[in-house]
Design a protein around this motif. Structure first.
Motif, PDB file in Angstrom:
ATOM      1  N   ARG A 393       5.140  -4.953   5.075  1.00 51.70           N
ATOM      2  CA  ARG A 393       5.100  -3.556   4.634  1.00 51.70           C
ATOM      3  C   ARG A 393       6.417  -2.854   4.964  1.00 51.70           C
ATOM      4  O   ARG A 393       6.906  -2.034   4.186  1.00 51.70           O
ATOM      5  CB  ARG A 393       3.930  -2.834   5.296  1.00 51.70           C
ATOM      6  CG  ARG A 393       3.918  -1.335   5.014  1.00 51.70           C
ATOM      7  CD  ARG A 393       2.706  -0.660   5.594  1.00 51.70           C
ATOM      8  NE  ARG A 393       1.529  -0.904   4.788  1.00 51.70           N
ATOM      9  CZ  ARG A 393       0.316  -0.463   5.106  1.00 51.70           C
ATOM     10  NH1 ARG A 393       0.143   0.206   6.217  1.00 51.70           N
ATOM     11  NH2 ARG A 393      -0.708  -0.706   4.325  1.00 51.70           N
ATOM     12  N   MET A 402       5.131  -3.081  -5.657  1.00 55.33           N
ATOM     13  CA  MET A 402       4.130  -4.032  -5.164  1.00 55.33           C
ATOM     14  C   MET A 402       2.720  -3.502  -5.429  1.00 55.33           C
ATOM     15  O   MET A 402       1.958  -3.227  -4.498  1.00 55.33           O
ATOM     16  CB  MET A 402       4.324  -4.275  -3.660  1.00 55.33           C
ATOM     17  CG  MET A 402       5.726  -4.680  -3.250  1.00 55.33           C
ATOM     18  SD  MET A 402       6.289  -6.199  -4.038  1.00 55.33           S
ATOM     19  CE  MET A 402       5.243  -7.402  -3.251  1.00 55.33           C
ATOM     20  N   PHE A 405      -0.016  -5.474  -3.637  1.00 60.29           N
ATOM     21  CA  PHE A 405       0.273  -5.685  -2.212  1.00 60.29           C
ATOM     22  C   PHE A 405      -0.907  -6.325  -1.490  1.00 60.29           C
ATOM     23  O   PHE A 405      -0.728  -7.189  -0.634  1.00 60.29           O
ATOM     24  CB  PHE A 405       0.632  -4.352  -1.552  1.00 60.29           C
ATOM     25  CG  PHE A 405       1.020  -4.473  -0.105  1.00 60.29           C
ATOM     26  CD1 PHE A 405       2.282  -4.906   0.264  1.00 60.29           C
ATOM     27  CD2 PHE A 405       0.109  -4.169   0.897  1.00 60.29           C
ATOM     28  CE1 PHE A 405       2.635  -5.030   1.599  1.00 60.29           C
ATOM     29  CE2 PHE A 405       0.452  -4.290   2.236  1.00 60.29           C
ATOM     30  CZ  PHE A 405       1.722  -4.716   2.583  1.00 60.29           C
ATOM     31  N   CYS A 409       0.238  -9.525   0.505  1.00 63.20           N
ATOM     32  CA  CYS A 409       0.746  -9.025   1.788  1.00 63.20           C
ATOM     33  C   CYS A 409       0.679 -10.056   2.905  1.00 63.20           C
ATOM     34  O   CYS A 409       1.367  -9.922   3.914  1.00 63.20           O
ATOM     35  CB  CYS A 409      -0.010  -7.762   2.203  1.00 63.20           C
ATOM     36  SG  CYS A 409      -1.780  -8.028   2.491  1.00 63.20           S
ATOM     37  N   TYR A 420       9.745  -9.537  -3.099  1.00 64.02           N
ATOM     38  CA  TYR A 420      10.118  -8.123  -3.226  1.00 64.02           C
ATOM     39  C   TYR A 420      11.530  -7.985  -3.787  1.00 64.02           C
ATOM     40  O   TYR A 420      11.788  -7.149  -4.662  1.00 64.02           O
ATOM     41  CB  TYR A 420      10.016  -7.435  -1.870  1.00 64.02           C
ATOM     42  CG  TYR A 420      10.429  -5.982  -1.905  1.00 64.02           C
ATOM     43  CD1 TYR A 420       9.627  -5.036  -2.527  1.00 64.02           C
ATOM     44  CD2 TYR A 420      11.629  -5.562  -1.340  1.00 64.02           C
ATOM     45  CE1 TYR A 420      10.000  -3.707  -2.577  1.00 64.02           C
ATOM     46  CE2 TYR A 420      12.010  -4.232  -1.386  1.00 64.02           C
ATOM     47  CZ  TYR A 420      11.194  -3.307  -2.005  1.00 64.02           C
ATOM     48  OH  TYR A 420      11.572  -1.991  -2.062  1.00 64.02           O
TER      49      TYR A 420
END
Length: 595
Positions: A393, A402, A405, A409, A420
């Motif tokens: 994050r 994202m 996410f 994640c 990313y």
């Protein structure tokens, strides 16, 4: 996981000394790491937590001390053998370091002067020898060496198992395993929390369990008939004992007693079978004797089966309770982590995770230890995932890149950073294309404006030229009109002169000839016939008269028929005469005016 190692210190204390033991008590040691991860061959994680939390350690018995002494002797004897093999001197050493804020310690059997190579040795046994020769060491050993490498900063460790002789010294190289190192650091972090939360439990002695008092010996003698037997008294006593057996199991002592009683009931059944067989060997059939024996045996059997079911059910209840407690503890930990990361993105353990951990275990203590170890591992893994989510994050500067996410994640930080960066580059490329397209659009618009401006200027020039041409045409037209007007005026003047000349000529002629008197038609006799004004105009065509005009000439209507004005038929001749006279008068007036 980012691992930060600081404050590496070498301590001047002999291994086994009081100072060494005091130092170990303040640190998490390499030899304890396998127990911390639940992979130790000799100590449970629960025991290690208790020892670290209380500072109490079990006393070393004589047998264990003999093994320690044998190991130390083999180590001392093997040192020159290993030094010769490595071509370098080895020095026993104790080091500490702070790893992610955790106080870790490693006592090494040997480390070279440069500190790049370590040595760890264990007393020879055939199973360990087979593992060394196969190059597949159990985690009990690799976990210890991984922490030694982490604390010392060495590159590799030569692991041996030996009895101190060259022919029985077997070795294998161990090099760092980053994944195992992360497990150790995460494991010690969770272990420190568990030690801080430790609540001592009262020591309990495991019940040995006891069976009911022994039944009296059953004596039967037969000679074709029962000649002597204490069967009635035996039955009465046996039933009293069976009735006193406890089937409401609450405590560990009840549980142990029940297990022992199940075995006792089976022994009673076996003894009754033996007595029955003994009686059968003396007589062919003694029905009453056998029915009594069978009744006592059945009572023992039913009690045994009942207790056996209760024991099994209680074991399952205890197992279920242990599993439920572990699952609840993990669920609470998982919920706290989810709140920390802001979403339920951390994978939970499977439904059977804790049940699988205690599968096949018989004692409750071993079940509790395995469940506790499995819980620690699950927490460590969940903590690692939560840390990855936090790290990922922090990588994200623009969360709109994202939208998935929650699905990505938990990726490894490097993989997530690469994903990313790729999306960020894709957006940058798309933005560059958009800007280029916008610039191209502006360029086309500017070109269109330039073309329009050029066209406007060209059109203005064409309009100017056309206006000039039109002005020239108008100027020429005006000149032509002036010329024509001049010509017309000249003709008019010529005509006027000609008219004046003709008027003079007419005047001269009029003065020379007498004017003849006008001739009028004779009036017709009035017969009373009438004629309309329209009919009069038809006769006089193309001359057209009106009622008012005739009235000025002195001719009045004779009447009306609807809208038609009527005149006398006899007035027609008079109308003509009046007109002739009027026209003559007008003609004379024009001649005079012209003159």
């Amino acid at each position: 996981m980012n691992i930060t190692i600081t404050n590496r210190v070498t301590h001047d204390c002999a291994q086994g000394s009081d100072a060494w033991h005091a130092l170990r008590a303040k640190h998490f040691t390499a030899s304890e790491a396998s127990a911390m991860l639940g992979v130790s061959k000799y100590q449970t994680r629960a025991d290690l937590i208790k020892r670290k939390a209380t500072g109490l350690a079990e006393e070393v018995d004589a047998g264990t001390q003999r093994r320690f002494d044998a190991g130390h002797a083999a180590e001392a004897a093997a040192r020159p053998i290993v030094e010769s093999h490595l071509g370098d001197d080895l020095y026993p050493i104790t080091m500490t370091a702070d790893v992610n804020g955790l106080p870790l310690l490693a006592s090494m059997d040997g480390l070279t002067m440069l500190g790049d190579t370590g040595w760890e040795t264990k007393l020879l046994n055939q199973d360990l020898r087979a593992d060394v020769e196969a190059g597949t060491l159990h985690e009990h050993y690799t976990v210890q060496m991984e922490q030694q490498l982490m604390v010392s900063g060495a590159d590799r460790i030569y692991f041996t198992t030996t009895d101190g002789t060259p022919e029985n010294t077997f070795g294998v190289w161990y090099e760092s395993n980053p994944a195992l190192r992360e497990r150790i650091v995460a494991g010690w972090a969770q272990f420190a929390k568990d030690v801080a939360a430790y609540v001592p439990e009262p020591e309990t002695v495991k019940p040995a369990g006891k069976a009911p008092d022994a039944l009296p010996a059953l004596r039967i003698e037969v000679t074709g008939m029962v000649t002597a037997s204490n069967l009635a008294a035996f039955r009465e006593h046996a039933l009293a004992v069976f009735g006193g057996i406890k089937t409401d199991l609450q405590t560990d002592a009840d549980f142990a007693d029940a297990e022992r009683t199940v075995k006792w009931c089976k022994e009673v059944e076996d003894r009754l079978d033996a007595a029955k067989q003994h009686a059968l060997s003396q007589t062919a059939s003694i029905d009453d004797l056998f029915r009594t024996i069978d009744a006592i045996k059945e009572e023992a059997r039913q009690k045994r089966l009942t207790l056996d079911k209760l024991v099994k059910a209680e074991k399952e209840n205890r197992k279920s309770e242990i599993v439920a407690q572990a699952r609840k503890a993990f669920a609470d930990h998982w919920s706290a982590l989810c709140r920390r990361v802001g979403g339920e993105w951390i994978p939970a353990v499977g439904v059977s995770y804790f049940a699988d951990a205690i599968k096949g275990l018989k004692s409750l203590d071993s079940m509790r230890d395995k469940a506790s170890t499995a819980l620690a591992h699950a927490k460590i893994e969940a903590n690692a995932v939560a840390d990855r989510i936090d790290a990922n994050r922090k990588t994200v500067e623009d969360m709109s890149l994202m939208p998935d996410f929650a699905q990505v994640c938990t990726k490894a930080t490097d993989d997530f950073a690469a994903l990313y960066a790729m999306r960020k580059q894709q957006r940058a490329d798309a933005e560059a294309k958009r800007l280029e397209a916008e610039r191209e659009k502006i360029r086309r618009e500017e070109e269109a404006k330039a073309r329009a401006e050029a066209e406007r200027i060209a059109q203005a020039e064409r309009d100017r030229i056309r206006a000039e041409e039109q002005a020239k045409v108008l100027e020429a037209s005006a000149a032509e009109r002036i010329r024509l007007r001049a010509e017309a005026e000249a003709r008019e003047q010529a005509m006027q002169a000609d008219a004046a000349k003709r008027a003079a000529d007419l005047k001269a002629m009029a003065g020379a000839l007498p004017e003849p008197p006008p001739q009028f038609a004779q009036p017709q006799a009035d017969t009373g016939a009438k004629i309309t004004l329209g009919q009069i105009n038809q006769r006089l065509s193309p001359i057209a008269l009106s009622v008012a005009g005739l009235a000025q000439l002195g001719i009045q209507p004779a009447g009306k028929e609807r809208a038609a004005v009527l005149y006398l038929e006899s007035d027609v001749a008079r109308i003509c005469s009046v007109l002739i006279r009027h026209l003559t008068t007008v003609a004379r007036g024009e001649i005079k005016e012209a003159a």
